[in-house]
Design an enzyme around this catalytic site. Sequence first.
Site, PDB file in Angstrom:
ATOM      1  CE1 TYR A 156      -4.096   1.898   0.496  1.00 29.94           C
ATOM      2  CE2 TYR A 156      -2.849   3.119   2.149  1.00 29.94           C
ATOM      3  CZ  TYR A 156      -3.965   2.988   1.340  1.00 29.94           C
ATOM      4  OH  TYR A 156      -4.954   3.938   1.375  1.00 29.94           O
ATOM      5  CG  ASP A 179       0.060  -7.558  10.535  1.00 36.45           C
ATOM      6  OD1 ASP A 179      -0.083  -6.332  10.706  1.00 36.45           O
ATOM      7  OD2 ASP A 179       0.205  -8.067   9.403  1.00 36.45           O
ATOM      8  CG  HIS A 198       2.264  -5.217   8.182  1.00 37.21           C
ATOM      9  ND1 HIS A 198       1.174  -5.991   7.833  1.00 37.21           N
ATOM     10  CD2 HIS A 198       2.526  -4.442   7.086  1.00 37.21           C
ATOM     11  CE1 HIS A 198       0.796  -5.696   6.599  1.00 37.21           C
ATOM     12  NE2 HIS A 198       1.590  -4.776   6.122  1.00 37.21           N
ATOM     13  CB  SER A 239       0.990  -5.489   2.999  1.00 32.26           C
ATOM     14  OG  SER A 239       0.196  -4.539   3.676  1.00 32.26           O
TER      15      SER A 239
END
Length: 332
Positions: A92, A275, A310, A187
């Site tokens: 992202y 995460d 993450h 992600s």
Amino acid sequence: MPAFDLPPAELRHHRPAPDEPDDFDDFWRGTLADSAAGDPLVSAHPVETGLRLTRTWDVTFRGFGGDPVRAWFSRPAGALRPLPAVVEYAGYGRGRGLPHERLTWVAAGYAHLLMDNRGQGDRYGCGGDTPDPHTGVPGGPGPAVRGLLDPYAYHYRRLITDAVRAVAAVRALPGVDEGHVSAVGNSQGGGLALAVAGLVPDLAAVLVSAPLLCGVRRALDLTDAGPYGEITAYLSVRRDDHAVQAAYRTLSYVEGVSFARRAHAPAHFGVGLRDTVCPPSGAYAAFNRYGELSGVKPPKEIHAYPFNGHEGGDAVHVRRQLGWLAGMRETG
């Protein structure tokens, strides 16, 4: 950050009821059909990178609505035969960056296509080169909320279509074994790879870590971090129930668990149990329902990292991905 989601024993069996509209399949069938006309490739020009063991091309292909989407395509220098290909999707806010940034799959002997993210690339990394002509749709400045109240205007409808078209593009490039194309991402990239697995039935494999857009409703209740935080901030100033229900409806068309249910390809998952950006229950929901509507039982495995967030398994997980995909090649 301590573990905040379900306990590991519950995650292993976490199979929430699907959150998908009745016209989910028709929505995506029509969306992809509208963007499927013509040669997927626009151009592919060799670029000088200063690397002697890798050859790279600057690729433009037709994405959503025929919009031009940029990508880097790389192969090991001197490779004479068609190679299995890996299509990689970036995280992202990241663009395709520079061609020498991601060479792991090329060094492992694959042809590699790294897709640019339309309308992204301004948050970290080395930027992107693909504007989004549709950024005038209602919504906030972040990609996660652009067009959020209308599934046909939503940013991820366009980005997921780009991701599907990237597979068609790599199959049209020279030196690629069209029958052995895999999708990989982390992600947001993991969410895109999972969507591609649900929309492209003949992928060779899919490798997903910390996927965004999985278990979205639960994620919005659990975290204000990352893209989910942008969605909650957007809805915090639109307090009427109509906006909330419209947002939930839009998000149901890009729910990763729904794509996972339709997938056919062997799958390799990775997840950090701490995460807070992409809560692990979303990854497990997708994993536990993976392939259930496909009519086959695709092989799948998941690797959890109990003390990681993450970043998940990071390079340790990449090493596992390399070994797993090599094994898929040998058995396939």
